[in-house]
Design an enzyme around this catalytic site. Structure first.
Site, PDB file in Angstrom:
ATOM      1  N   LYS A 151      48.479  39.615  31.914  1.00 10.26           N
ATOM      2  CA  LYS A 151      48.396  38.177  32.196  1.00 10.26           C
ATOM      3  C   LYS A 151      49.498  37.411  31.457  1.00 10.26           C
ATOM      4  O   LYS A 151      49.994  36.398  31.949  1.00 10.26           O
ATOM      5  CB  LYS A 151      47.014  37.618  31.827  1.00 10.26           C
ATOM      6  CG  LYS A 151      46.048  37.629  32.999  1.00 10.26           C
ATOM      7  CD  LYS A 151      45.433  38.976  33.302  1.00 10.26           C
ATOM      8  CE  LYS A 151      45.891  39.683  34.514  1.00 10.26           C
ATOM      9  NZ  LYS A 151      45.279  41.007  34.694  1.00 10.26           N
ATOM     10  N   GLY A 184      36.670  59.431  17.045  1.00  8.59           N
ATOM     11  CA  GLY A 184      35.276  59.796  16.797  1.00  8.59           C
ATOM     12  C   GLY A 184      34.882  60.969  17.687  1.00  8.59           C
ATOM     13  O   GLY A 184      35.123  60.931  18.897  1.00  8.59           O
ATOM     14  N   ALA A 231      48.988  50.193  46.287  1.00  6.83           N
ATOM     15  CA  ALA A 231      48.947  48.728  46.441  1.00  6.83           C
ATOM     16  C   ALA A 231      47.578  48.222  46.010  1.00  6.83           C
ATOM     17  O   ALA A 231      46.901  47.497  46.740  1.00  6.83           O
ATOM     18  CB  ALA A 231      49.235  48.334  47.887  1.00  6.83           C
ATOM     19  N   VAL A 259      45.194  46.795  42.410  1.00  2.00           N
ATOM     20  CA  VAL A 259      45.263  45.626  41.530  1.00  2.00           C
ATOM     21  C   VAL A 259      46.490  45.688  40.617  1.00  2.00           C
ATOM     22  O   VAL A 259      47.247  44.721  40.506  1.00  2.00           O
ATOM     23  CB  VAL A 259      43.972  45.507  40.690  1.00  2.00           C
ATOM     24  CG1 VAL A 259      43.835  44.115  40.155  1.00  2.00           C
ATOM     25  CG2 VAL A 259      42.750  45.872  41.499  1.00  2.00           C
ATOM     26  N   SER A 288      50.366  53.529  40.179  1.00  2.85           N
ATOM     27  CA  SER A 288      49.092  52.823  39.910  1.00  2.85           C
ATOM     28  C   SER A 288      48.124  53.196  41.031  1.00  2.85           C
ATOM     29  O   SER A 288      47.941  52.451  41.984  1.00  2.85           O
ATOM     30  CB  SER A 288      49.332  51.316  39.854  1.00  2.85           C
ATOM     31  OG  SER A 288      50.135  50.894  40.949  1.00  2.85           O
ATOM     32  N   ARG A 343      42.310  55.023  37.969  1.00  3.08           N
ATOM     33  CA  ARG A 343      42.180  55.488  36.584  1.00  3.08           C
ATOM     34  C   ARG A 343      41.071  56.535  36.468  1.00  3.08           C
ATOM     35  O   ARG A 343      40.146  56.563  37.272  1.00  3.08           O
ATOM     36  CB  ARG A 343      41.899  54.293  35.659  1.00  3.08           C
ATOM     37  CG  ARG A 343      43.047  53.294  35.681  1.00  3.08           C
ATOM     38  CD  ARG A 343      42.798  52.087  34.806  1.00  3.08           C
ATOM     39  NE  ARG A 343      42.680  52.403  33.397  1.00  3.08           N
ATOM     40  CZ  ARG A 343      43.704  52.602  32.578  1.00  3.08           C
ATOM     41  NH1 ARG A 343      44.937  52.537  33.026  1.00  3.08           N
ATOM     42  NH2 ARG A 343      43.500  52.856  31.296  1.00  3.08           N
ATOM     43  N   ASP A 346      34.424  51.644  31.442  1.00  2.00           N
ATOM     44  CA  ASP A 346      35.208  52.448  32.385  1.00  2.00           C
ATOM     45  C   ASP A 346      34.804  53.921  32.390  1.00  2.00           C
ATOM     46  O   ASP A 346      35.104  54.632  33.354  1.00  2.00           O
ATOM     47  CB  ASP A 346      36.703  52.384  32.019  1.00  2.00           C
ATOM     48  CG  ASP A 346      37.377  51.117  32.503  1.00  2.00           C
ATOM     49  OD1 ASP A 346      36.664  50.184  32.923  1.00  2.00           O
ATOM     50  OD2 ASP A 346      38.628  51.062  32.461  1.00  2.00           O
ATOM     51  N   ALA A 349      36.867  44.637  32.653  1.00  2.00           N
ATOM     52  CA  ALA A 349      36.536  44.331  31.263  1.00  2.00           C
ATOM     53  C   ALA A 349      35.194  43.610  31.147  1.00  2.00           C
ATOM     54  O   ALA A 349      34.379  43.933  30.272  1.00  2.00           O
ATOM     55  CB  ALA A 349      37.648  43.474  30.662  1.00  2.00           C
ATOM     56  N   HIS A 376      36.804  14.624  42.009  1.00  2.49           N
ATOM     57  CA  HIS A 376      37.946  14.388  42.901  1.00  2.49           C
ATOM     58  C   HIS A 376      39.112  13.815  42.105  1.00  2.49           C
ATOM     59  O   HIS A 376      38.901  12.922  41.293  1.00  2.49           O
ATOM     60  CB  HIS A 376      37.569  13.394  44.005  1.00  2.49           C
ATOM     61  CG  HIS A 376      38.739  13.051  44.880  1.00  2.49           C
ATOM     62  ND1 HIS A 376      39.199  13.915  45.855  1.00  2.49           N
ATOM     63  CD2 HIS A 376      39.559  11.968  44.896  1.00  2.49           C
ATOM     64  CE1 HIS A 376      40.246  13.357  46.444  1.00  2.49           C
ATOM     65  NE2 HIS A 376      40.484  12.180  45.879  1.00  2.49           N
TER      66      HIS A 376
END
Ligand code: FAD
Ligand code: NAI
Length: 477
Positions: free
Chosen positions: A60, A124, A193, A195, A281, A284, A324, A332, A456
């Site tokens: 972003k 871990g 194509a 995200v 891409s 994942r 994920d 997220a 408005h």
């Protein structure tokens, strides 16, 4: 007596799923540890996971910088603003992005302190279980052993590689390399194509790269409402993204400074394209590397996801998994919702994640955002529905902003008028979608939104008008 440090809850992974779960568990009065292995450029901890380090936040930041550049080059003139000698300092853009990332890493370390979460920097791994619960070894700069009866796994995901085209992050880039390109490539190839492909492709196109996107499926953004996806494809193509659907990727070979992709196009014809950089891409994969799943018998499915039920419980008592690394959208905010719900369930509360109201946003320009079902899903399920759309072209605020592309679309039950889905392509869609999420959580009807007073001039008036359109009574179109 064991030498291990005892905790009520140990969280493995400090991405949005893990760090939020740790904070919520601490708020609920538990003694909590959170382990994360991400290392920053100086060898220190960088909590926040994929999202903070190589995902949501840095992408972003680059989208913002590149949008400013594009506006300065193309949109300012219309406002009477002349910019001469416009230049892009990619190094400074990347430096700013790194600063934004670090602010977020530091923010999480601060939140851990504030909430008395013990943070351990390292990997871990389960080593076994006994009377004190599960034993987890932390390996990193310092070796530690932790024990807890409740463990939350939030180890996230990694970019999927194409066979024969391993990421080197110089010529063949995952999201990590795509967020750290140090000069605008003349020719950028993107495989997928989805995200990431569209967001990253947009960044580098705005900065002057010739971007070619090769997508395997014959349809564009298949998960998005068809009407919205068609509009998006038209607009992105007009902006200069060369999007090729129905491509079958063949050999990928690296030269000294370029990458050649051989593929078969939608017509079945053999093609060859040479790029300065190639972003891959294509989705994942869940990350359980080095977690020691076999030491405790944690069950994974055939694709490597940790198997969980609706409550994020794994096959092991007291072991939960979120984000994920488990089924569901890789987002997220989905990870965060699950993290909070699990912490509350451990405390005997009734944490809940509503999968029907998780919003999606693609941060292109215009942005695409949606919640609930698409028109094609409703058709397939045979549910009778009514649709209403309103174009930003007829919205006063959008005209004032000079950003009139796109529309808001409502889908409501034909009989009860309950809102079943809201789909937006247009300015600030990421913010506008929240109203639809609230409405759906409260089981609102489209008439409810149509009867609520909206400020408005505001973009949100397009939402109200689209709700009015369900009943064919728009006021401004
Ligand atoms: P992660 O964020 O992947 O965090 C997992 C953490 O666990 C990592 O820090 C990892 O180092 C650590 N870890 C793993 N194994 C161990 C171990 N054994 N011991 C210790 N630590 C371990 N989603 C959105 O909602 N909005 C967006 O705008 C958005 N943009 C994205 C842009 C890109 C380029 C990418 C790649 C993703 C984006 N996502 C976005 C998706 C989002 O980043 C993920 O859905 C989210 O990060 C998942 O959170 P998580 O906590 O499950 O895992
Ligand atoms: P994706 O699932 O969004 O898109 C992958 C695309 O690659 C699909 O269109 C798919 O059909 C295509 N594909 C798959 N295999 C292919 C092949 N062999 N050849 C050509 N095309 C192929 O995955 P992406 O973009 O990698 O992002 C991963 C995930 O990260 C997303 O699904 C999303 O959950 C998350 N993300 C979220 C963002 C957001 O919320 N704004 C931004 C970026 C990522």
């Amino acid at each position: 007596m064991s030498n291990a440090q005892q905790f009520d809850v140990v969280v493995i992974g400090a991405g949005p799923g893990g760090y939020i779960a740790a904070i919520r568990a601490a708020q609920l009065g538990f003694k909590v540890a959170c382990i994360d292995e991400w290392v920053n450029a100086k060898g220190g901890p960088a909590p926040g996971g994929t999202c903070t380090n190589v995902g949501c936040i840095p992408s972003k930041a680059l989208l913002q910088s590149s949008e400013h550049y594009e506006h300065a080059g193309h949109a300012f003139a219309e406002h009477g603003i002349t910019v001469s000698d416009l230049k892009m300092d990619v190094g400074q853009m990347i430096k700013r992005k790194d600063t934004v990332v670090k602010q977020n890493n530091d923010g999480i370390l601060f939140l851990f302190k504030k909430n008395k979460v013990s943070f351990f920097h390292g990997r871990g791994s389960f080593t076994g279980s006994g009377a004190n619960g599960y034993t987890i070894a932390v390996t990193g700069a310092k070796e530690e052993t932790l024990e807890a009866k409740q463990v939350i796994i939030a180890t996230g995901s990694n970019a999927r590689q194409l066979p024969g085209a391993e990421f080197d992050e110089k010529l063949i880039l995952s999201n990590t390399g795509a967020l750290a390109i140090d000069a605008v490539p003349a020719k950028l190839g993107v495989i997928g194509a989805g995200v990431i492909g569209l967001e990253m492709g947009s960044v580098w196109r705005r900065l002057g790269a010739q971007v070619t996107v090769l997508e395997g499926l014959p349809v564009f953004l298949g998960a998005v409402d068809e009407q919205i996806a068609k509009e998006a494809q038209k607009l992105f193509t007009k902006q200069g993204l060369a999007i090729h659907l129905g491509c079958k990727i063949g050999a990928i070979s690296k030269g000294k400074n370029d990458v050649t992709v051989e593929y078969t196009d939608a017509k079945g014809e053999a093609q060859k394209a040479v790029f300065d950089k190639l972003i891959v891409s294509i989705g994942r994969t869940p990350n359980t590397n080095g977690l020691g799943v076999d030491k405790v018998g944690l069950k994974l499915d055939e694709r490597g996801f940790i198997v969980v039920d609706d409550d994020c419980k794994t096959n092991l008592p007291g072991v939960w998994a979120v984000g994920d690394v488990v089924r569901g959208p890789m987002l997220a905010h989905k990870a965060e919702e699950e993290g909070v719900a699990v912490a509350e369930r451990i405390a005997g509360q009734h944490g809940h994640t509503n999968f029907n109201t998780i919003p999606w946003v693609i941060y292109t320009s215009p942005e695409i955002a949606w919640v609930g079902q698409t028109e094609q899903q409703l058709k397939a399920s045979g549910r009778a529905y009514k649709a209403g759309t309103f174009p930003f072209l007829a919205n006063g605020r959008a005209r004032a902003l000079g950003d009139t592309n796109g529309m808001v679309k409502f889908l409501a039950d034909a009989t009860t008028d309950e809102i079943l889905g809201v789909h937006i392509i247009g300015p600030m869609a990421s913010e506008l979608i929240s109203e639809a999420v609230v409405a759906m959580e409260f089981k609102a009807s489209s008439e409810d939104i149509a009867r609520i007073c909206h400020a408005h001039p505001s973009l949100s008036e397009a939402t109200k008008e689209a709700a009015l359109a369900v009943d064919k009574r728009t006021l401004n179109f």
